[in-house]
Design an enzyme around this catalytic site. Structure first.
Site, PDB file in Angstrom:
ATOM      1  N   ARG A  12       0.829  -1.220   0.000  1.00  0.00           N
ATOM      2  CA  ARG A  12       0.000   0.000   0.000  1.00  0.00           C
ATOM      3  C   ARG A  12       0.858   1.261   0.000  1.00  0.00           C
ATOM      4  O   ARG A  12       0.405   2.325  -0.406  1.00  0.00           O
ATOM      5  CB  ARG A  12      -0.894   0.020   1.240  1.00  0.00           C
ATOM      6  CG  ARG A  12      -2.111  -0.881   1.117  1.00  0.00           C
ATOM      7  CD  ARG A  12      -3.122  -0.525   2.170  1.00  0.00           C
ATOM      8  NE  ARG A  12      -2.686  -0.985   3.476  1.00  0.00           N
ATOM      9  CZ  ARG A  12      -3.129  -2.084   4.069  1.00  0.00           C
ATOM     10  NH1 ARG A  12      -4.053  -2.810   3.484  1.00  0.00           N
ATOM     11  NH2 ARG A  12      -2.689  -2.436   5.247  1.00  0.00           N
ATOM     12  N   SER A  13       2.065   1.161   0.483  1.00  0.00           N
ATOM     13  CA  SER A  13       2.894   2.350   0.695  1.00  0.00           C
ATOM     14  C   SER A  13       3.488   2.877  -0.621  1.00  0.00           C
ATOM     15  O   SER A  13       4.215   2.157  -1.322  1.00  0.00           O
ATOM     16  CB  SER A  13       4.021   1.981   1.668  1.00  0.00           C
ATOM     17  OG  SER A  13       5.171   2.739   1.445  1.00  0.00           O
TER      18      SER A  13
END
Ligand code: GSH
Length: 227
Positions: A12-13
Site C-alpha cells: 500500500r505504501s
C-alpha cells in the site's frame, strides 16, 4: 554467498512501490518482507536497528542497509542497472533527477500522506478540500517540468518518474487529475501505466490503498455517529 536484496515493505505504501517499480525496471529480484505498520512491526527493536527513523521501505543488500525510497532507488540503479539512463552518471543530468526526487520527497508524497494518514491512523472521516487543493498545487509543479518531454527529466525514463508516479497515482485516487488543467501530467501518468511491470509493482498496491482509505472513511464516520 550473496543472496537477493531484502526489501521490508508494504504494497500500500507509495514509497515502497517506488522501489518495486525501480527494481522491476532494472530487472533485479528482491526478497520481499511484508512489514505491517498497523501491527507496529516498524517499531520493534530489530527493525529500529535497521532504520531508527522507523519508515519503510528499507533495503538490506547482504548487510548494506539503505533507507528512504529515493536513496534505495538510486542505490539499486547504480549497483544493478545495466544501462545508465535510469539514474545518469553525468553530474548535471543526475542533479536534475535528484531535484525531481527531492520534489517527490518534499512535496508529492507528503501531500498524499496528509490526505490518507489521518484516515488510516487517527479516525478521520473526511479528506478536507484544502488537502486536495494542496495536492493539486504539487501536480502543477510536475506539469511545468514536463514541457515537451515524455518524462520528468527529458527523453528517458528515470528513477524520478518511478518515484513520482507511485505518489501521483496514489494522490490521484483522492485528488483526481483534471486533464484540462494538467494535460501533460495526465499524459505522463498514462504513459507510465503502459510499462509492462506497472500493474504488478504499483497499480495493485495503489488499489489496495484506495479501498482501505475509502472503507475507513465510511467506518470512521459510522464510529463518530455512534459516539
Ligand atoms: N521519505 C521516506 C518516507 C517513507 C515513509 O514515510 N513511509 C511510511 C509508509 S508509506 C512509513 O514508514 N511510516 C511509518 C512511520 O513514519 O513511522 C521514503 O521515501 O522512504
Amino acid at each position: 554467498m550473496s543472496t537477493k536484496p531484502v526489501l521490508y515493505y508494504s504494497p500500500r505504501s507509495p514509497p515502497c512501490r517506488a522501489v518495486l517499480l525501480t527494481a522491476a525496471a532494472i530487472g533485479v529480484e528482491l526478497d520481499l518482507r511484508l512489514t505491517n505498520l498497523k501491527e507496529k512491526e516498524h517499531l520493534t527493536p530489530e527493525f529500529l536497528k535497521l532504520n531508527p527513523q522507523h519508515t519503510i521501505p528499507v533495503l538490506d543488500d547482504n548487510g548494506t542497509v539503505v533507507t528512504d525510497s529515493h536513496v534505495i532507488s538510486a542505490y539499486l540503479a547504480d549497483k544493478y542497472s545495466p544501462d545508465e539512463t535510469l539514474y545518469p552518471k553525468d553530474k548535471l543530468k543526475r542533479m536534475e533527477v535528484d531535484a525531481r526526487l527531492y520534489y517527490d520527497a518534499g512535496h508529492l508524497f507528503p501531500r498524499v500522506r496528509l490526505m490518507v494518514e489521518p484516515v488510516i491512523y487517527f479516525g478521520a472521516d473526511n479528506i478536507e478540500q484544502h488537502k486536495i487543493n494542496y495536492m493539486h498545487l504539487a501536480y502543477d509543479g510536475l506539469e511545468k517540468c514536463l514541457t515537451n518531454s515524455p518524462y520528468l527529466c527529458g527523453e528517458n525514463l528515470t528513477i524520478a518518474d518511478l518515484c513520482a508516479v507511485a505518489s501521483v497515482s496514489s494522490g490521484a485516487i483522492f485528488a483526481p487529475i483534471n486533464e484540462e488543467k494538467f494535460p501533460k501530467l495526465a499524459a505522463w501518468l498514462k504513459r507510465l501505466t503502459q510499462l509492462p511491470y506497472y500493474k504488478k509493482s504499483n497499480q495493485e498496491g495503489a488499489d489496495l490503498l484506495g479501498s482501505l482509505v475509502k472503507d475507513l472513511l465510511v467506518a470512521n464516520k459510522k464510529a463518530k455517529e455512534n459516539q
